[in-house]
Design a protein around this motif. Structure first.
Motif, mmCIF file in Angstrom:
data_model
loop_
_atom_site.group_PDB
_atom_site.id
_atom_site.type_symbol
_atom_site.label_atom_id
_atom_site.label_comp_id
_atom_site.label_asym_id
_atom_site.label_seq_id
_atom_site.Cartn_x
_atom_site.Cartn_y
_atom_site.Cartn_z
ATOM 1 N N THR A 13 0.858 -1.181 0.000
ATOM 2 C CA THR A 13 0.000 0.000 0.000
ATOM 3 C C THR A 13 0.895 1.233 0.000
ATOM 4 O OG1 THR A 13 -1.655 1.268 1.242
ATOM 5 C CG2 THR A 13 -0.296 -0.296 2.497
ATOM 6 N N SER A 14 1.458 1.543 -1.165
ATOM 7 C CA SER A 14 2.386 2.656 -1.314
ATOM 8 C C SER A 14 2.164 3.337 -2.654
ATOM 9 C CB SER A 14 3.833 2.161 -1.231
ATOM 10 O OG SER A 14 4.728 3.176 -1.634
ATOM 11 N N PRO A 15 1.998 4.661 -2.688
ATOM 12 C CA PRO A 15 1.886 5.372 -3.968
ATOM 13 C C PRO A 15 3.091 5.153 -4.878
ATOM 14 C CG PRO A 15 1.143 6.772 -2.193
ATOM 15 C CD PRO A 15 1.747 5.559 -1.548
ATOM 16 N N TYR A 16 4.259 4.850 -4.310
ATOM 17 C CA TYR A 16 5.424 4.577 -5.144
ATOM 18 C C TYR A 16 5.257 3.296 -5.965
ATOM 19 C CZ TYR A 16 8.104 8.270 -2.815
ATOM 20 O OH TYR A 16 8.556 9.478 -2.354
ATOM 21 N N ARG A 77 2.347 8.332 6.114
ATOM 22 C CA ARG A 77 2.815 9.077 4.952
ATOM 23 C C ARG A 77 2.721 10.572 5.231
ATOM 24 N NH1 ARG A 77 -0.786 5.396 2.492
ATOM 25 N NH2 ARG A 77 0.312 3.613 1.613
ATOM 26 N N LYS A 78 3.637 11.322 4.602
ATOM 27 C CA LYS A 78 3.630 12.767 4.757
ATOM 28 C C LYS A 78 4.045 13.403 3.445
ATOM 29 C CE LYS A 78 5.502 16.572 7.516
ATOM 30 N NZ LYS A 78 6.400 16.949 8.638
ATOM 31 N N ASP A 79 3.221 14.325 2.941
ATOM 32 C CA ASP A 79 3.573 15.108 1.764
ATOM 33 C C ASP A 79 3.047 16.530 1.970
ATOM 34 O OD1 ASP A 79 0.867 14.922 1.382
ATOM 35 O OD2 ASP A 79 0.973 13.578 -0.343
ATOM 36 N N ASN A 361 8.465 -18.203 13.404
ATOM 37 C CA ASN A 361 9.294 -17.003 13.257
ATOM 38 C C ASN A 361 8.422 -15.755 13.321
ATOM 39 O OD1 ASN A 361 11.957 -18.240 12.732
ATOM 40 N ND2 ASN A 361 10.957 -19.034 10.889
ATOM 41 N N LEU A 362 8.658 -14.930 14.330
ATOM 42 C CA LEU A 362 7.915 -13.686 14.512
ATOM 43 C C LEU A 362 8.886 -12.522 14.358
ATOM 44 C CD1 LEU A 362 5.305 -12.165 15.321
ATOM 45 C CD2 LEU A 362 6.039 -12.415 17.715
ATOM 46 N N GLY A 363 8.604 -11.648 13.389
ATOM 47 C CA GLY A 363 9.535 -10.564 13.097
ATOM 48 C C GLY A 363 8.880 -9.194 13.081
ATOM 49 N N PHE A 364 9.712 -8.151 13.271
ATOM 50 C CA PHE A 364 9.258 -6.765 13.282
ATOM 51 C C PHE A 364 10.218 -5.942 12.416
ATOM 52 C CE2 PHE A 364 8.367 -8.848 17.289
ATOM 53 C CZ PHE A 364 7.005 -8.639 17.454
ATOM 54 N N GLU A 365 9.648 -5.069 11.578
ATOM 55 C CA GLU A 365 10.455 -4.262 10.661
ATOM 56 C C GLU A 365 9.998 -2.806 10.697
ATOM 57 O OE1 GLU A 365 11.433 -7.051 6.866
ATOM 58 O OE2 GLU A 365 9.317 -6.599 7.181
ATOM 59 N N TYR A 366 10.962 -1.913 10.587
ATOM 60 C CA TYR A 366 10.671 -0.498 10.381
ATOM 61 C C TYR A 366 11.317 -0.071 9.073
ATOM 62 C CZ TYR A 366 11.244 4.540 10.523
ATOM 63 O OH TYR A 366 11.239 5.866 10.186
ATOM 64 N N HIS A 367 10.536 0.562 8.184
ATOM 65 C CA HIS A 367 11.037 1.016 6.886
ATOM 66 C C HIS A 367 10.766 2.501 6.715
ATOM 67 C CE1 HIS A 367 11.463 -2.987 4.577
ATOM 68 N NE2 HIS A 367 11.318 -3.274 5.861
ATOM 69 N N ASN A 368 11.666 3.158 5.989
ATOM 70 C CA ASN A 368 11.509 4.559 5.629
ATOM 71 C C ASN A 368 11.794 4.679 4.139
ATOM 72 O OD1 ASN A 368 12.544 7.374 5.025
ATOM 73 N ND2 ASN A 368 11.904 7.671 7.145
ATOM 74 N N THR A 372 14.541 11.392 -3.581
ATOM 75 C CA THR A 372 15.645 12.325 -3.332
ATOM 76 C C THR A 372 16.213 12.774 -4.687
ATOM 77 O OG1 THR A 372 17.774 12.603 -2.183
ATOM 78 C CG2 THR A 372 17.374 10.474 -3.204
ATOM 79 N N PRO A 373 16.615 14.048 -4.836
ATOM 80 C CA PRO A 373 16.790 15.070 -3.799
ATOM 81 C C PRO A 373 15.494 15.735 -3.347
ATOM 82 C CG PRO A 373 17.425 15.948 -5.920
ATOM 83 C CD PRO A 373 17.139 14.494 -6.147
ATOM 84 N N ASN A 374 14.431 15.701 -4.159
ATOM 85 C CA ASN A 374 13.154 16.255 -3.732
ATOM 86 C C ASN A 374 12.373 15.150 -3.031
ATOM 87 O OD1 ASN A 374 10.697 17.473 -3.363
ATOM 88 N ND2 ASN A 374 10.368 17.988 -5.510
ATOM 89 N N PRO A 375 12.087 15.271 -1.731
ATOM 90 C CA PRO A 375 11.473 14.173 -0.985
ATOM 91 C C PRO A 375 10.108 13.745 -1.510
ATOM 92 C CG PRO A 375 12.342 15.848 0.504
ATOM 93 C CD PRO A 375 12.401 16.425 -0.868
ATOM 94 N N LEU A 376 9.340 14.682 -2.090
ATOM 95 C CA LEU A 376 8.003 14.391 -2.612
ATOM 96 C C LEU A 376 7.118 13.784 -1.538
ATOM 97 C CD1 LEU A 376 8.938 12.956 -6.135
ATOM 98 C CD2 LEU A 376 8.176 15.258 -5.581
ATOM 99 N N LEU A 377 7.137 12.484 -1.414
ATOM 100 C CA LEU A 377 6.302 11.773 -0.446
ATOM 101 C C LEU A 377 7.196 10.969 0.495
ATOM 102 C CD1 LEU A 377 3.503 10.685 0.527
ATOM 103 C CD2 LEU A 377 3.783 8.863 -1.155
ATOM 104 N N LYS A 378 7.053 11.205 1.794
ATOM 105 C CA LYS A 378 7.816 10.462 2.800
ATOM 106 C C LYS A 378 6.932 9.376 3.396
ATOM 107 C CE LYS A 378 10.667 14.440 4.143
ATOM 108 N NZ LYS A 378 11.105 15.297 5.287
ATOM 109 N N GLU A 379 7.442 8.157 3.407
ATOM 110 C CA GLU A 379 6.695 7.023 3.946
ATOM 111 C C GLU A 379 7.474 6.355 5.070
ATOM 112 O OE1 GLU A 379 4.002 5.138 0.403
ATOM 113 O OE2 GLU A 379 6.050 4.417 0.601
ATOM 114 N N GLN A 380 6.766 5.988 6.115
ATOM 115 C CA GLN A 380 7.308 5.156 7.163
ATOM 116 C C GLN A 380 6.306 4.037 7.409
ATOM 117 O OE1 GLN A 380 9.267 7.383 10.574
ATOM 118 N NE2 GLN A 380 7.958 8.989 9.757
ATOM 119 N N TYR A 381 6.812 2.836 7.620
ATOM 120 C CA TYR A 381 5.868 1.782 7.960
ATOM 121 C C TYR A 381 6.479 0.751 8.882
ATOM 122 C CZ TYR A 381 7.812 -0.676 3.813
ATOM 123 O OH TYR A 381 8.632 -1.250 2.879
#
Length: 401
Positions: A13-16, A77-79, A361-368, A372-381
């Motif tokens: 679920t990402s606009p990218y 998400r932040k834009d 197996n139980l796992g946890f992930e953080y992604h950003n 770049t250079p213009n950030p446009l849309l910043k995503e964290q999940y």
């Protein structure tokens, strides 16, 4: 397995993911994702490693492995328009591995190759546009690994790539007239991957393994087309010229190289570093009626991870495997001459089950992720993965007394 194919590639679920073939997945299982997504040099007779088919040869002659994974994600998400949140998830993969001789292991399974999933809006003259997409590519693979001599193995994966991506634009005017423009991309093709691994024993407890994989470039088979439908007039959809277009010679996949080195101590501690490179700048992704154009550039990824098992014969938490990892990825897609980059960290646990070699197996992930250079849309999940690695002695002969 076949029924899961329609689910596997739709947990993004990402606009990218609107660009190119979507977000690439890299064939990592839940346990490997906990270590940052490494696997090119990973050798284990108790884990399915699709990232390097040479590892299949390491399966024990009495072992049958079945690994299934699911995941769930929370996105921030932040834009320029503000903040947004979303959820995603679903079945991630299904794999199995079994021996056919003391030197040959065979694996079969279903994996996502790429994922498409997004929904966002934008302004147009005298109205608004709503962009929506879903789908992606899956791969049903059959692979084998062979050990011609001690410490050296080679293997291959032959995959059937299939899937359909839908990219929709709903144009709504200020007078409430609505028109749908939809591009459909259908792929039905085959893909190959080859792998090598070589391990060097240093004393009784130390081992260093190197691994290399290669997937050749290829033009894709399938079709794409764009349809237009005046929804407000309840008209039938019409295919826009030039009509249905074959993918051959117009859409392709690049050469893919992967290399890794791992260190293992006493079958308890493992550290690995991997590098992935894909020359997408030479791949083809043709623009169809000003709809699907995507500028591609070479992709590279660096990942590293650690795994530690305190004591395989100790108490429950000493028999639990602890993992941690991270990665940095410069992706293949470009948005308005901006590269898309993402990085992440991960951790997880391999919980043993009672009186069994099966591991949960139980796992946890953080992604950003951002451009770049213009950030446009910043995503964290934040991502939660759950994999169940069934380990059974299916080839043990019962002795009659």
């Amino acid at each position: 397995m076949l029924s899961a194919g329609s689910i596997t590639a739709q947990n993004e679920t990402s606009p990218y993911s609107k660009f190119g073939y979507g977000i690439l997945r890299d064939n990592a299982t839940s346990a490997q994702r906990q270590m940052g997504g490494v696997g090119y040099a990973m050798q284990s007779g108790r884990q399915v490693n699709v990232m390097n088919p040479a590892s299949y040869a390491m399966v024990d002659s009495l072992t049958f492995l079945f690994d299934m994974g699911i995941d769930a994600s929370l996105y921030w998400r932040k834009d320029v328009s503000g903040n947004d949140r979303d959820f995603g998830g679903g079945i991630d993969y299904l794999t199995m591995l079994f021996p056919v001789s003391k030197q040959i292991g065979v694996s079969i399974g279903l994996l996502p190759y790429s994922s498409v999933g997004y929904s966002f809006g934008s302004d147009i003259n005298n109205g608004i546009a709503t962009h929506q997409g879903v789908g992606g590519l899956n791969q049903l693979y059959l692979g084998a690994g062979y050990t011609p001599f001690k410490n050296f193995s080679l293997g291959f994966n032959a995959s059937y790539l299939f899937g359909t991506s839908y990219n929709d634009v709903y144009a709504t005017t200020s007078s409430a007239n609505q028109t749908l423009f939809e591009q459909v991309l259908e792929v039905k093709d085959f893909h190959l991957q080859f792998g090598l691994q070589y391990g060097i024993n240093i004393g009784r407890k130390n081992k260093v393994t190197v691994g290399v994989t290669y997937s050749p470039s290829k033009t894709l088979l399938g079709k794409t087309y764009v349809i237009k439908q005046d929804i407000s007039l309840d008209s039938k959809p019409d295919t826009i010229a030039p009509g249905v277009v074959g993918l051959k010679g117009k859409f392709s996949l690049p050469d893919t190289w992967g290399a890794g080195i791992s260190y293992e101590w006493n079958s308890r501690f493992q550290a690995e570093v991997d590098v992935t490179y894909q020359n997408w700048a030479k791949a083809k992704y043709q623009q169809i009626e000003n709809f699907s154009g995507t500028k591609l550039d070479n992709r590279w990824k660096v990942a590293g991870g650690l795994s530690y098992l305190p004591d395989p014969r100790g108490g429950y938490f000493r028999r639990t495997t602890y993992r941690v990892g991270g990665f940095y990825n410069r992706d293949y897609m470009m948005v308005e001459d901006n590269h898309v980059r993402d990085y992440g960290i991960s951790c997880g646990f391999g919980f043993p089950t009672a009186s069994s070699k099966t591991i949960v197996n139980l796992g946890f992930e953080y992604h950003n992720r951002q451009a770049t250079p213009n950030p446009l849309l910043k995503e964290q999940y934040f991502n939660i993965t759950l994999g169940v690695n069934f380990n059974g002695l299916w080839f043990l002969k019962t002795k009659l007394r």
